[in-house]
Design an enzyme around this catalytic site. Sequence first.
Site, PDB file in Angstrom:
ATOM      1  N   ARG A   1      58.224 -25.707 -40.884  1.00 22.06           N
ATOM      2  CA  ARG A   1      57.579 -26.298 -42.056  1.00 22.06           C
ATOM      3  C   ARG A   1      58.605 -26.761 -43.086  1.00 22.06           C
ATOM      4  NH1 ARG A   1      57.094 -20.850 -41.862  1.00 22.06           N
ATOM      5  NH2 ARG A   1      57.983 -19.663 -43.594  1.00 22.06           N
TER       6      ARG A   1
ATOM      7  N   ASN B   1      56.291 -21.412 -35.942  1.00 26.56           N
ATOM      8  CA  ASN B   1      55.964 -22.177 -37.138  1.00 26.56           C
ATOM      9  C   ASN B   1      57.229 -22.888 -37.607  1.00 26.56           C
ATOM     10  OD1 ASN B   1      56.069 -22.067 -40.371  1.00 26.56           O
ATOM     11  ND2 ASN B   1      53.966 -22.421 -39.710  1.00 26.56           N
TER      12      ASN B   1
ATOM     13  N   HIS C   1      53.952 -16.748 -31.234  1.00 28.05           N
ATOM     14  CA  HIS C   1      53.711 -17.432 -32.505  1.00 28.05           C
ATOM     15  C   HIS C   1      54.937 -18.267 -32.841  1.00 28.05           C
ATOM     16  CE1 HIS C   1      54.670 -17.338 -36.923  1.00 28.05           C
ATOM     17  NE2 HIS C   1      53.522 -17.983 -36.946  1.00 28.05           N
TER      18      HIS C   1
END
Length: 316
Positions: free
Chosen positions: A124, A122, A120
């Site tokens: 942002r 991410n 995973h």
Amino acid sequence: MVNSPAVFAGVPMSRIDITQVKKYLMDLQDRICNALATLDGGPGFREDEWQRPGGGGGRSRVLSDGPVIEKGGVGFSHVFGDQLPPSASAHRPELAGARWQAMGVSLVIHPRNPYAPTSHANVRLFVAEKEGIEPVWWFGGGFDLTPYYGFDEDCIHWHQVARAACEPFGGDRYPRFKRWCDEYFFLRHRDEPRGIGGLFFDDLNELDFDAEFAFLRAVGDAYLEAYLPILERRHTTPYGDTERRFQLLRRGRYVEFNLVYDRGTLFGLQSGGRTESILMSLPPMVAWEYGWQPEPGTREAELTEHFLKAREWVQS
């Protein structure tokens, strides 16, 4: 795609370089999808472009039923709204009700082979503004690894890359964000970690915007360096029904975390995000079996006894 406004709530975007962040994130999505599709060798990613009724949009890419990747989702989104959801203001109560915009790339890869770990990542950016307070911005993200059958060399490599990405920005970042990852990706109702960790950071604006954007790029760029060698090593390992069953049972833990604790999932649902894109991180097949426990001394027992422990995989 929805273009970012030149002015957000009266704040000139030149102070916060939305255009460059968006350009980087969309390029990152392209590079990750291209690399994973090449390794998989199957039909590649299906892309859906979408718009959010409340403001903004994105592009979701999903690879399904590939030879190597059973399901992989890599999404880009840039959304905005008039009222910050509770999940985003939980640690900043003064911003409750603020106007906001958010953009990021989020991905989860579920390989077919049980010996290849789920990954995973991410990265942002949030921008929020409310009358009476200064506009605020912060970055968040990281990456973490969830093996089903662990290998020390994979865990060490994963954390070596994570540490190398952090080092130019201060010697304290890797240990801090590694510890934060261990604490965040933890299933409290199971009293166990989701995986072997990596990096996690949120509400990050310790340095100026340019410096923190450079850190975000370092983390985003490190994902493929960390994951591809592991996936290449493990995806051809022979396995049978026992390993597959264990993989499906352990995937159940992954689903539990995403639906109960994950801030990104909660933010997406609370902000009226696109449900298909928010839940594309879930595995295609999963199992729960009442009271199941691995046999002592097996590779299945080794996962929780050795690998799912908070530890220092690389030494300072």
